[in-house]
Every structure is written in C-alpha cells, then in structure tokens.
Design an enzyme around this catalytic site. Structure first.
Site, PDB file in Angstrom:
ATOM      1  N   SER A  72       0.841  -1.367  -0.190  1.00  0.00           N
ATOM      2  CA  SER A  72      -0.011  -0.068   0.045  1.00  0.00           C
ATOM      3  C   SER A  72       0.765   1.325  -0.179  1.00  0.00           C
ATOM      4  O   SER A  72       0.386   2.418  -0.112  1.00  0.00           O
ATOM      5  CB  SER A  72      -0.997  -0.017   1.184  1.00  0.00           C
ATOM      6  OG  SER A  72      -2.073  -0.651   1.124  1.00  0.00           O
ATOM      7  N   LYS A  75      -0.015   3.621  -2.860  1.00  0.00           N
ATOM      8  CA  LYS A  75      -0.822   4.358  -3.145  1.00  0.00           C
ATOM      9  C   LYS A  75      -0.635   5.918  -3.166  1.00  0.00           C
ATOM     10  O   LYS A  75      -1.026   6.652  -4.028  1.00  0.00           O
ATOM     11  CB  LYS A  75      -1.786   4.248  -1.958  1.00  0.00           C
ATOM     12  CG  LYS A  75      -2.648   3.123  -1.585  1.00  0.00           C
ATOM     13  CD  LYS A  75      -3.750   3.051  -0.595  1.00  0.00           C
ATOM     14  CE  LYS A  75      -4.657   2.014  -0.604  1.00  0.00           C
ATOM     15  NZ  LYS A  75      -3.731   0.544  -0.456  1.00  0.00           N
ATOM     16  N   SER A 125      -6.208   3.409   3.750  1.00  0.00           N
ATOM     17  CA  SER A 125      -5.727   2.489   2.810  1.00  0.00           C
ATOM     18  C   SER A 125      -6.751   1.705   2.434  1.00  0.00           C
ATOM     19  O   SER A 125      -6.610   0.516   2.476  1.00  0.00           O
ATOM     20  CB  SER A 125      -4.937   1.791   3.731  1.00  0.00           C
ATOM     21  OG  SER A 125      -3.799   1.128   2.947  1.00  0.00           O
TER      22      SER A 125
END
Length: 280
Positions: A72, A75, A125
């Site tokens: 993540s 991102k 997230s």
C-alpha cells in the site's frame, strides 16, 4: 584561440562526466536491532536521510537496497497517476462503494465499506478505491508513468489492479526515500497540482512543532523468507523546525496483527535521531 578554449572546456566537461559521483556514506546503527527485537518484530531495515545534516542512518544497508513489493505504499504513486490521468478530478471526488463487504470476516473495516475519495482512501488505505483508479488509468498509461519516474524495478506485470500487491513490482527502502524526496521537492514529472494534492493527503499528523507525511503497507507472503511471512512497510518524511527527515522501514511480519508495531518502532527511531519530539 577561441577554438582551443572551446575544446579545452569540452574536454573538462567530458572528464567531469566520466568521474563517478561520490557515494553517500551510510552510518550503520547495529544498536537499532535490539529495538526491533524489543518491539516484537523480526529484524528488518530502517533508512533515514537527515537533509540538513546530509546524513544517512541505516540498519542493514544490504536489505535497504533490496527490492520488495511496495504494497500500500504504492498508493502515493497511484494517487499521482489518478490525478494526472483524470481517473479522478481531484482528491475529493467520491467513488461509490459497490456494496461488497471487505476486511476480516469477523471484523469488516467500516471505513472501507462506504464511499471513498482519494483522500479518505489514502487515510484508511482503502484497497478497492485505489484498484478502481488504477483500472481507470489503464495499464499503458500506468507503465508510461512508472517508466518516466523510474519507480522501483518498473515491472507492473501481475494485473493492473494487483501488481503492487502480488505482482512483480519491487522497490527498495533506498528507492522509497528517493521517490519521497522528489515528491516533497515537487521534482517528480507530474504536475505541480497533482504533487501538492498528494503531499496534502499524505499528512498523518500535523502538530504545532512538526508535520508527518507517511504511508503504511503490508504484503502477504512478501517477506521472501522460508516462512513466507508478510512484509510491513512504513515510509514518509517529517518536517520540523525548518528541517526534514525522510525514512523507509520494512520488516518481516509473521502476523498482520503485528502491523501497528512498525509505526511505533519507526517513530521511536526517528525520535532518537531528533526528527520527532520526545513523547509526553
């Protein structure tokens, strides 16, 4: 005479280009390993760049240069591409939740199971949101931006909405810090407005004395060890009293329930280096 001066200048430039740049000296901190153990996590790496002092601090330099799935932490990059390609018009545009419940079966994550924006998706997230904007950007444009930035090993094989989770994309702690420095300095090839938006939505703490930009990441079976543990990331930078510290931590994590330990550990190390004020 002018021709001689021109040739001499050209020769000087060519000699300069052929001379390798002096490599940065990384100060190893083997004493940090005990803090990893005390935190209840296996050994990993922590890399910190103190910009004002032009000093690098690291535990396990070899691991800090080894590539892992970004999970993540991607991102941050995904948000830049989403804004640049028009997958979303800004960080506040909402994408409707599809009604599918996500998260552990016994404890669904409420923030995931509702409408989200680029900003809320960064804060919580929210995986499905960032998978959707990656699909909207498309593989061709995503690869073009990956190549232009030089992100990690640039390999997005594994599916447009999964390559940063279980595909072949790899990035090291050193590369994470390089990417973050360019983002903080507005020096990535994205528009200034896109970079400014991502800097805003990456703020996780804003106190009178400091500001923390950060992103966590967790990859299943991403540790590349015999136990096939997960891999935990925590990356970002701190702005305090006119100074900046950039950091990237990754650590093998046997259980997802251990994930909060990565943040606490990184903050402890950053406090030791003076990047964060001591806890009250």
């Amino acid at each position: 005479m002018k021709r001689f001066v021109w040739l001499y200048s050209l020769l000087f430039v060519l000699i300069g280009l052929g001379r390798p740049a002096q490599a940065a000296v990384w100060q190893e901190h083997p004493e940090w390993r005990a803090l990893f153990t005390k935190a209840g996590v296996p050994p990993g790496t922590m890399l910190v760049y103190d910009e004002k002092a032009d000093a690098w601090h690291v535990l396990d330099a070899q691991r800090a240069r080894h590539g892992y799935l970004p999970a993540s932490t991607f991102k941050l990059f995904n948000a830049l591409v989403a804004l640049e390609t028009g997958a979303v018009k800004d960080e506040y545009e909402v994408i409707r939740w599809d009604g599918k419940t996500r998260g552990p079966a016994d404890s669904p994550i409420a923030e995931w199971n509702r409408d989200n924006s680029l900003a809320s998706g960064m804060r919580y997230s929210t995986l499905w949101f960032y998978q959707e904007v990656a699909r909207r950007a498309g593989e061709q444009r995503m690869q073009a931006w990956i190549d232009k930035v030089g992100y990690g090993n640039r390999d997005i094989n594994g599916g447009i909405d999964h390559f940063w989770l279980g595909g072949k994309l790899r990035i090291s702690a050193e590369q994470q810090v390089d990417f973050l420095r360019r983002l903080a300095d507005n020096k990535l090839p994205f528009s200034s407005s896109a970079q400014e938006a991502v800097r805003r939505i990456s703020i996780t703490e804003s106190q009178p004395g400091y500001e923390l930009h950060a992103k966590t990441g967790f990859g299943n079976d991403a540790a590349q060890n015999a136990a096939h543990d997960g891999l935990g990331w925590y990356v970002g930078w701190i702005e305090r009293d006119g100074r900046r510290w950039f950091f990237a931590l990754n650590v093998d994590m046997p259980r997802f329930s251990d994930a909060p330990k990565r943040v606490a550990l990184a903050k402890q190390l950053l406090t030791q280096l003076g990047a964060l004020p001591p806890a009250d």
